[in-house]
Design an enzyme around this catalytic site. Sequence first.
Site, PDB file in Angstrom:
ATOM      1  N   HIS A   1      21.704  63.221  -9.546  1.00  0.00           N
ATOM      2  CA  HIS A   1      21.806  62.304  -8.397  1.00  0.00           C
ATOM      3  C   HIS A   1      22.992  62.610  -7.481  1.00  0.00           C
ATOM      4  CE1 HIS A   1      20.882  57.950  -6.921  1.00  0.00           C
ATOM      5  NE2 HIS A   1      20.275  58.892  -6.201  1.00  0.00           N
TER       6      HIS A   1
ATOM      7  N   CYS B   1      25.463  53.986  -7.715  1.00  0.00           N
ATOM      8  CA  CYS B   1      25.347  55.196  -8.522  1.00  0.00           C
ATOM      9  C   CYS B   1      26.004  56.453  -7.955  1.00  0.00           C
ATOM     10  CB  CYS B   1      23.861  55.447  -8.735  1.00  0.00           C
ATOM     11  SG  CYS B   1      23.508  56.992  -9.534  1.00  0.00           S
TER      12      CYS B   1
END
Length: 544
Positions: free
Chosen positions: A134, A78
């Site tokens: 994130h 990610c």
Amino acid sequence: MAVDSKGALLLLIITAVLYEGSSSSEATQPPHIILIVADDLGWNDVSFHGSDQIPTPNLDSLAYSGVILGNYYVSPICTPTRSAIMTGRHPIHTGLQHGVISGATPFGLPLNETILPQYLKPLGYATHIVGKWHLGHHAWEFTPTYRGFDSYYGYLTGKDNYYDHTDDESNSKGETGYKGLDLRNGTEPVWTENGTYSTELFATEAERIIASHDTSKPLFLYLPHQAVHSGNPDNPLQAPQKYIDKFPHIQHPGRKTFAAMVSALDDAVGNATKALSARGMLENSVIIFTTDNGGPAAGFDMNYASNWPLRGVKNTLWEGGVHGTGFVHSPLIKQPKRTTHELLHVCDLLPTIYALAGGDSTELKNLDGTNVWETISRGVESPRVEVLHNIDPKRKTAALRYGDYKIILGEAYKGAWDGWYPPEGVTTNRSEETNHAPRWSGPLKIKCGEKPTNASTNCKPRDNPCVFNIKEDPCEFNNIADWNQPLLNFLMGRLEAYSATAVPIRNQPTDPRGNPKYHGGVWSPWINLTDTGGSTNELFGSLQ
């Protein structure tokens, strides 16, 4: 007052010129750009790739009427992919090439990096993000509205419960108590949406932004969905019952719920598209859809995505971890309704978007991506000949694609996830939902060829580098390194050249001060960058 014939003619000419100028101004307005990121979506989780289990009619409609990216790569996990999207730079050049950013770890995408909304705002764009960040939140300066976004609605960490919007990292590295709310509107926590499914929540917010947008300005909407990442360990896969009920043909409970999560995501994309159409914005929009990495298959990370027939899973350098699902849809595409097999990488998104927005991508410095709009729109040859998948100095893994050939070395998870994983719950019965998406051809299916009996043993990248011809052997059955020493030497040389340019990894240990219990039960920034009273050694000394 009377107007003679000459005056009438002059008035007509002036009116025509003014009208033409107005039309030209509207026609030359930069396009609205909608960048949608699915989280952990596997190659075999969409019907435009041939999934018989999970119909994705809204995604299919956009993909089939646009350009499907058949030879497109992302990072294996990610944070690295999201950093590449935002900067156009490879994670080895931003220090984010190893793992992800945990909730209480004090590092992020470096502040000296200019990111996508900061490039677009000087070009007149309104910039909004809805969904997952994130990329660091230990200090406010690392969060979206401090980095060029006009608005932010979403969560800062890597995962959440889909209904109560808490991130529980209590089991991370044996630590306990690291659990808190992770949903914000701008900088303010949102406590009022407990019970609202996040995919629908983010879809509604995206529709609101589109509905209220001043169409005299171009819109950049970054929509990184939570779906279909697993949630907290106590209930990792979640979906409304109305979606679960659509998949009676899938008997495996994990795969069934995962399919429901994909279906909810598909509806969310469809609703955003309808919102654009309702505002008259769709005809001057570019919709880019991408996964952030390959799917966590067969129970990896408590999830049941599918990369079949590709090898490996999320967070591995096999094709199943890095061969990305993606497409571009736009009425501005000159040659739509096709698949491009030209080599593309996630780093190419930023310079391509910047050029579409009216910028000169050749003026951007220190990028690892290239403007590939002509490849997507007109089908010209990609300027890219190679893709660095990653070099992770801590894990001691690396992989690179050059032309048709791929080198991979090092081992993740001691080889436990190096296999091929068909989707669970496969039956002879397909979904009862009919996919009516218009097609110009069949779905994009990967054909592996015959699998040799030694497919699982002829490559041991922990011991020696392996080489595959990805064009002829997309499923990585046949390691050809042993009889192609010059090719192996060349590919090793390319990896060494990239390694010489890499910066050290930025990962830091957990900082107990980031525990939500110290911040009203909310995942929040905890470091004041303007406070110069402490040193770096003081910051981390207690954790060593």
